[in-house]
Scaffold this motif. Structure first.
Motif, PDB file in Angstrom:
ATOM      1  N   TYR A   1      57.204  81.428  56.373  1.00  0.00           N
ATOM      2  CA  TYR A   1      56.199  82.489  56.357  1.00  0.00           C
ATOM      3  C   TYR A   1      55.572  82.629  54.979  1.00  0.00           C
ATOM      4  O   TYR A   1      56.239  82.459  53.950  1.00  0.00           O
ATOM      5  CB  TYR A   1      56.830  83.814  56.779  1.00  0.00           C
ATOM      6  N   GLY A   2      54.288  82.959  54.973  1.00  0.00           N
ATOM      7  CA  GLY A   2      53.585  83.200  53.727  1.00  0.00           C
ATOM      8  C   GLY A   2      52.256  83.880  53.996  1.00  0.00           C
ATOM      9  O   GLY A   2      51.725  83.815  55.110  1.00  0.00           O
ATOM     10  N   ALA A   3      51.718  84.529  52.983  1.00  0.00           N
ATOM     11  CA  ALA A   3      50.422  85.202  53.119  1.00  0.00           C
ATOM     12  C   ALA A   3      49.307  84.181  52.958  1.00  0.00           C
ATOM     13  O   ALA A   3      49.079  83.666  51.859  1.00  0.00           O
ATOM     14  CB  ALA A   3      50.292  86.308  52.077  1.00  0.00           C
ATOM     15  N   MET A   4      48.653  83.861  54.043  1.00  0.00           N
ATOM     16  CA  MET A   4      47.543  82.915  54.027  1.00  0.00           C
ATOM     17  C   MET A   4      46.534  83.345  55.084  1.00  0.00           C
ATOM     18  O   MET A   4      46.882  84.025  56.048  1.00  0.00           O
ATOM     19  CB  MET A   4      48.027  81.492  54.309  1.00  0.00           C
TER      20      MET A   4
ATOM     21  N   TYR B   1      63.102  59.438  56.817  1.00  0.00           N
ATOM     22  CA  TYR B   1      63.130  60.794  57.376  1.00  0.00           C
ATOM     23  C   TYR B   1      62.223  61.667  56.512  1.00  0.00           C
ATOM     24  O   TYR B   1      62.276  61.602  55.280  1.00  0.00           O
ATOM     25  CB  TYR B   1      64.552  61.352  57.359  1.00  0.00           C
ATOM     26  N   CYS B   2      61.396  62.467  57.151  1.00  0.00           N
ATOM     27  CA  CYS B   2      60.592  63.418  56.395  1.00  0.00           C
ATOM     28  C   CYS B   2      60.543  64.746  57.141  1.00  0.00           C
ATOM     29  O   CYS B   2      60.681  64.799  58.368  1.00  0.00           O
ATOM     30  CB  CYS B   2      59.177  62.898  56.127  1.00  0.00           C
ATOM     31  N   ASN B   3      60.372  65.817  56.386  1.00  0.00           N
ATOM     32  CA  ASN B   3      60.191  67.148  56.947  1.00  0.00           C
ATOM     33  C   ASN B   3      58.750  67.565  56.763  1.00  0.00           C
ATOM     34  O   ASN B   3      58.195  67.447  55.663  1.00  0.00           O
ATOM     35  CB  ASN B   3      61.072  68.170  56.217  1.00  0.00           C
ATOM     36  N   PHE B   4      58.145  68.066  57.822  1.00  0.00           N
ATOM     37  CA  PHE B   4      56.857  68.731  57.738  1.00  0.00           C
ATOM     38  C   PHE B   4      57.090  70.230  57.954  1.00  0.00           C
ATOM     39  O   PHE B   4      57.495  70.648  59.033  1.00  0.00           O
ATOM     40  CB  PHE B   4      55.888  68.215  58.803  1.00  0.00           C
ATOM     41  N   TYR B   5      56.832  71.012  56.900  1.00  0.00           N
ATOM     42  CA  TYR B   5      56.970  72.462  56.985  1.00  0.00           C
ATOM     43  C   TYR B   5      55.575  73.093  56.960  1.00  0.00           C
ATOM     44  O   TYR B   5      54.832  72.936  55.993  1.00  0.00           O
ATOM     45  CB  TYR B   5      57.771  73.016  55.803  1.00  0.00           C
ATOM     46  N   SER B   6      55.243  73.797  58.023  1.00  0.00           N
ATOM     47  CA  SER B   6      53.955  74.484  58.061  1.00  0.00           C
ATOM     48  C   SER B   6      54.111  75.905  57.537  1.00  0.00           C
ATOM     49  O   SER B   6      55.087  76.593  57.869  1.00  0.00           O
ATOM     50  CB  SER B   6      53.427  74.528  59.494  1.00  0.00           C
ATOM     51  N   MET B   7      53.146  76.350  56.721  1.00  0.00           N
ATOM     52  CA  MET B   7      53.103  77.756  56.357  1.00  0.00           C
ATOM     53  C   MET B   7      52.541  78.534  57.541  1.00  0.00           C
ATOM     54  O   MET B   7      51.563  78.117  58.159  1.00  0.00           O
ATOM     55  CB  MET B   7      52.255  77.997  55.117  1.00  0.00           C
ATOM     56  N   VAL B   8      53.167  79.650  57.845  1.00  0.00           N
ATOM     57  CA  VAL B   8      52.794  80.477  58.991  1.00  0.00           C
ATOM     58  C   VAL B   8      52.376  81.851  58.477  1.00  0.00           C
ATOM     59  O   VAL B   8      53.068  82.437  57.635  1.00  0.00           O
ATOM     60  CB  VAL B   8      53.978  80.596  59.969  1.00  0.00           C
ATOM     61  N   PRO B   9      51.236  82.389  58.927  1.00  0.00           N
ATOM     62  CA  PRO B   9      50.745  83.660  58.388  1.00  0.00           C
ATOM     63  C   PRO B   9      51.719  84.821  58.589  1.00  0.00           C
ATOM     64  O   PRO B   9      52.239  85.043  59.680  1.00  0.00           O
ATOM     65  CB  PRO B   9      49.456  83.894  59.185  1.00  0.00           C
ATOM     66  N   ALA B  10      51.940  85.543  57.496  1.00  0.00           N
ATOM     67  CA  ALA B  10      52.734  86.777  57.512  1.00  0.00           C
ATOM     68  C   ALA B  10      52.177  87.681  56.420  1.00  0.00           C
ATOM     69  O   ALA B  10      51.886  87.218  55.309  1.00  0.00           O
ATOM     70  CB  ALA B  10      54.212  86.486  57.267  1.00  0.00           C
ATOM     71  N   TYR B  11      52.044  88.962  56.731  1.00  0.00           N
ATOM     72  CA  TYR B  11      51.363  89.873  55.819  1.00  0.00           C
ATOM     73  C   TYR B  11      52.194  91.131  55.575  1.00  0.00           C
ATOM     74  O   TYR B  11      52.746  91.719  56.513  1.00  0.00           O
ATOM     75  CB  TYR B  11      49.997  90.273  56.397  1.00  0.00           C
TER      76      TYR B  11
ATOM     77  N   LEU C   1      48.839 101.607  55.053  1.00  0.00           N
ATOM     78  CA  LEU C   1      48.371 101.488  56.415  1.00  0.00           C
ATOM     79  C   LEU C   1      49.424 102.011  57.387  1.00  0.00           C
ATOM     80  O   LEU C   1      50.586 102.200  57.025  1.00  0.00           O
ATOM     81  CB  LEU C   1      48.048 100.027  56.736  1.00  0.00           C
ATOM     82  N   SER C   2      49.017 102.203  58.625  1.00  0.00           N
ATOM     83  CA  SER C   2      49.955 102.704  59.627  1.00  0.00           C
ATOM     84  C   SER C   2      51.030 101.676  59.961  1.00  0.00           C
ATOM     85  O   SER C   2      52.137 102.028  60.356  1.00  0.00           O
ATOM     86  CB  SER C   2      49.195 103.107  60.905  1.00  0.00           C
ATOM     87  N   GLU C   3      50.701 100.394  59.823  1.00  0.00           N
ATOM     88  CA  GLU C   3      51.680  99.336  60.049  1.00  0.00           C
ATOM     89  C   GLU C   3      52.058  98.712  58.714  1.00  0.00           C
ATOM     90  O   GLU C   3      51.223  98.527  57.835  1.00  0.00           O
ATOM     91  CB  GLU C   3      51.106  98.271  60.992  1.00  0.00           C
ATOM     92  N   GLN C   4      53.347  98.376  58.599  1.00  0.00           N
ATOM     93  CA  GLN C   4      53.853  97.849  57.337  1.00  0.00           C
ATOM     94  C   GLN C   4      53.582  96.361  57.154  1.00  0.00           C
ATOM     95  O   GLN C   4      53.625  95.848  56.036  1.00  0.00           O
ATOM     96  CB  GLN C   4      55.365  98.098  57.239  1.00  0.00           C
ATOM     97  N   GLY C   5      53.324  95.671  58.245  1.00  0.00           N
ATOM     98  CA  GLY C   5      53.086  94.236  58.113  1.00  0.00           C
ATOM     99  C   GLY C   5      52.767  93.598  59.443  1.00  0.00           C
ATOM    100  O   GLY C   5      52.736  94.253  60.484  1.00  0.00           O
ATOM    101  N   MET C   6      52.554  92.291  59.404  1.00  0.00           N
ATOM    102  CA  MET C   6      52.205  91.536  60.598  1.00  0.00           C
ATOM    103  C   MET C   6      52.566  90.079  60.355  1.00  0.00           C
ATOM    104  O   MET C   6      52.422  89.561  59.247  1.00  0.00           O
ATOM    105  CB  MET C   6      50.698  91.672  60.869  1.00  0.00           C
ATOM    106  N   ARG C   7      53.087  89.419  61.389  1.00  0.00           N
ATOM    107  CA  ARG C   7      53.369  87.991  61.269  1.00  0.00           C
ATOM    108  C   ARG C   7      53.205  87.324  62.630  1.00  0.00           C
ATOM    109  O   ARG C   7      53.240  87.976  63.673  1.00  0.00           O
ATOM    110  CB  ARG C   7      54.765  87.734  60.714  1.00  0.00           C
ATOM    111  N   VAL C   8      53.042  86.007  62.608  1.00  0.00           N
ATOM    112  CA  VAL C   8      52.795  85.237  63.824  1.00  0.00           C
ATOM    113  C   VAL C   8      54.122  84.673  64.317  1.00  0.00           C
ATOM    114  O   VAL C   8      54.761  83.868  63.631  1.00  0.00           O
ATOM    115  CB  VAL C   8      51.795  84.097  63.563  1.00  0.00           C
ATOM    116  N   GLU C   9      54.526  85.077  65.507  1.00  0.00           N
ATOM    117  CA  GLU C   9      55.808  84.637  66.051  1.00  0.00           C
ATOM    118  C   GLU C   9      55.718  83.241  66.655  1.00  0.00           C
ATOM    119  O   GLU C   9      56.662  82.458  66.555  1.00  0.00           O
ATOM    120  CB  GLU C   9      56.300  85.632  67.107  1.00  0.00           C
TER     121      GLU C   9
END
Length: 333
Positions: free
Chosen positions: A156-159, A211-221, A228-236
Motif C-alpha cells: 500500500y502507498g499513497a498514489m 526468480y523475480c518478484n513483481f510488487y505493485s503499489m496499491v492506492p491507500a490514503y 474529514l469524516s473518514e480517516q482513510g481509504m484503500r483498495v482491497e
C-alpha cells in the motif's frame, strides 16, 4: 496417472515406481516444451489482494487444472497465546455439522499445450520452518521443469488511483537485470523484515534459479490530517494492479492471456473510486480533498509499461504517417 512424491533435495526417478517421500506431490507433470510459473500467497505483502486472489483469478479465467501440491510438513501453527483466532483454521457449522474448514493450502495448477505452459501456484505463507518450505517450493518447480518463476505481491502507498501502478522488482540472479529493465520497474532498496517473496529470492539465488518478484503499489490514503469524516481509504481488490502485473507476465513469458476482462474491471474500479472521492468531497469539503489528490498527482512520476510489440506498432504507424505526409497522394482529374 502415476502420483509422484519427492523429498527435499532428493533426485526424481521416473518410472512405474516413481516416488520418493514427502515434500510435494505432482500427479500430472507438464509436457509443454517450456514451462513458466506465477506464484502468490495469503501473505504479508498482499495489498490489493494481488498475491492471494490474482492467482485464483487466473485459475478460473484460464480454466487451469490442479496438478499437484506442496505437503504440509509442520509449517503452520494452530495458535499462539494472546493471538485469539488469528492463526486458527476457520470453520463453519451447519446445524451442528462441521460443513467447512479452511486449512492452509499450497496448490499447483497448470494450463498450456504445445510450446508454452503456465504453472499457477496458490499458497499460504508458512508460519515456521520457512527454509524447508522454500526448498520444497523450488524442488517442485524443478520437477516440473519451470525455467522462471514470478512471485506476485502488493504494497500500500499513497498514489493517484487514476494512474498506472508503480511496480517494484527484486530478482535472484544478476543476469536477469538487463531484461527486467524493459518491464518499466523500479528496484527495491528495502531493508527490514522479509516478505515470503523476498525470502524466496534469496533461496533462488542459492539454488541458481531464475526468480523475480513483481510488487505493485496499491492506492491507500490517510485522511487523518484533513479533518474529514473518514480517516482513510484503500483498495482491497486492485484490478488495475492485477492488469499491470499480468501485462508484464504476458510479455515476459510470451503468453497470449486475454486481459480484456481485467482491463474492464480496471476501468470500473477507477470509476468507482472517482465516485467515492466525489462523495467524500461533497460531505467533507471539496477543497481540502482536491488539494490532497492534486499534490499526489503532481509528485507522482508515472512509469508506464509498453511492450515491445506495442512500441513497434506505434513506431511503424508513425513512420507510415510521416511517409504519407511527405508524399501526399496525387489528385485525380
Amino acid at each position: 496417472m502415476i502420483q509422484t512424491c519427492c523429498n527435499l533435495g532428493a533426485e526424481v526417478f521416473e518410472g512405474p515406481e516413481s516416488w520418493m517421500a514427502n515434500s510435494f506431490e505432482i500427479w500430472d507433470v507438464p509436457e509443454t516444451a517450456e514451462v513458466f510459473a506465477v506464484a502468490g500467497w495469503e501473505q504479508w505483502a498482499n495489498a490489493g489482494s494481488v498475491s492471494s486472489d490474482l492467482p485464483q483469478y487466473l485459475v478460473d479465467h484460464l480454466e487451469a487444472r490442479r496438478i499437484g501440491r506442496l505437503l504440509d510438513k509442520g509449517n503452520y501453527l494452530f495458535q499462539l497465546p494472546g493471538t485469539h483466532d488469528l492463526m486458527r483454521p476457520q470453520i463453519e457449522f451447519d446445524d451442528g455439522f462441521a460443513s467447512k474448514v479452511q486449512r492452509p493450502y499450497n496448490d499447483i495448477y497448470f494450463v498450456g499445450e504445445g510450446d508454452r505452459g503456465l504453472v499457477i501456484f496458490q499458497g499460504t505463507e508458512p508460519h515456521i520452518d520457512v527454509d524447508r518450505y522454500a526448498q520444497a517450493f523450488f524442488d517442485a518447480m524443478r520437477h516440473m521443469r519451470v525455467s522462471r518463476v514470478v512471485g506476485l505481491g502488493g504494497v500500500y502507498g499513497a498514489m493517484p488511483f487514476r494512474r498506472d501502478r508503480m511496480v517494484s522488482c527484486s530478482f535472484s540472479l544478476p543476469r536477469m537485470r538487463q531484461e527486467l529493465d524493459t518491464y518499466a520497474v523500479s528496484y527495491s532498496n528495502y531493508k527490514g523484515g522479509a516478505s515470503l517473496g523476498s525470502y524466496l529470492s534469496a533461496t533462488a539465488f542459492e539454488r541458481e534459479v531464475e526468480y523475480c518478484n513483481f510488487y505493485s503499489m496499491v492506492p491507500a490514503y490517510d485522511f487523518s490530517q484533513l479533518n474529514l469524516s473518514e480517516q482513510g481509504m484503500r483498495v482491497e481488490f486492485d484490478f488495475r494492479a492485477w492488469h499491470e502485473l499480468m501485462r508484464r507476465v504476458n510479455a515476459m513469458f510470451k503468453l497470449r492471456i486475454d486481459l480484456s476482462d481485467l482491463e474492464e474491471k480496471s476501468f470500473k474500479l477507477t470509476q468507482s473510486l472517482t465516485d467515492k472521492v466525489e462523495q467524500l468531497s461533497a460531505k467533507s469539503g471539496h477543497e481540502r480533498l482536491a488539494r490532497y489528490f492534486d499534490r499526489l498527482d503532481d509528485e507522482f512520476e508515472e512509469n508506464s509499461f509498453l511492450p515491445y510489440e506495442q512500441v513497434w506498432k506505434s513506431e511503424l504507424g508513425q513512420i507510415l504517417d510521416d511517409l504519407e505526409s511527405d508524399n501526399p497522394p496525387e489528385s485525380t482529374p
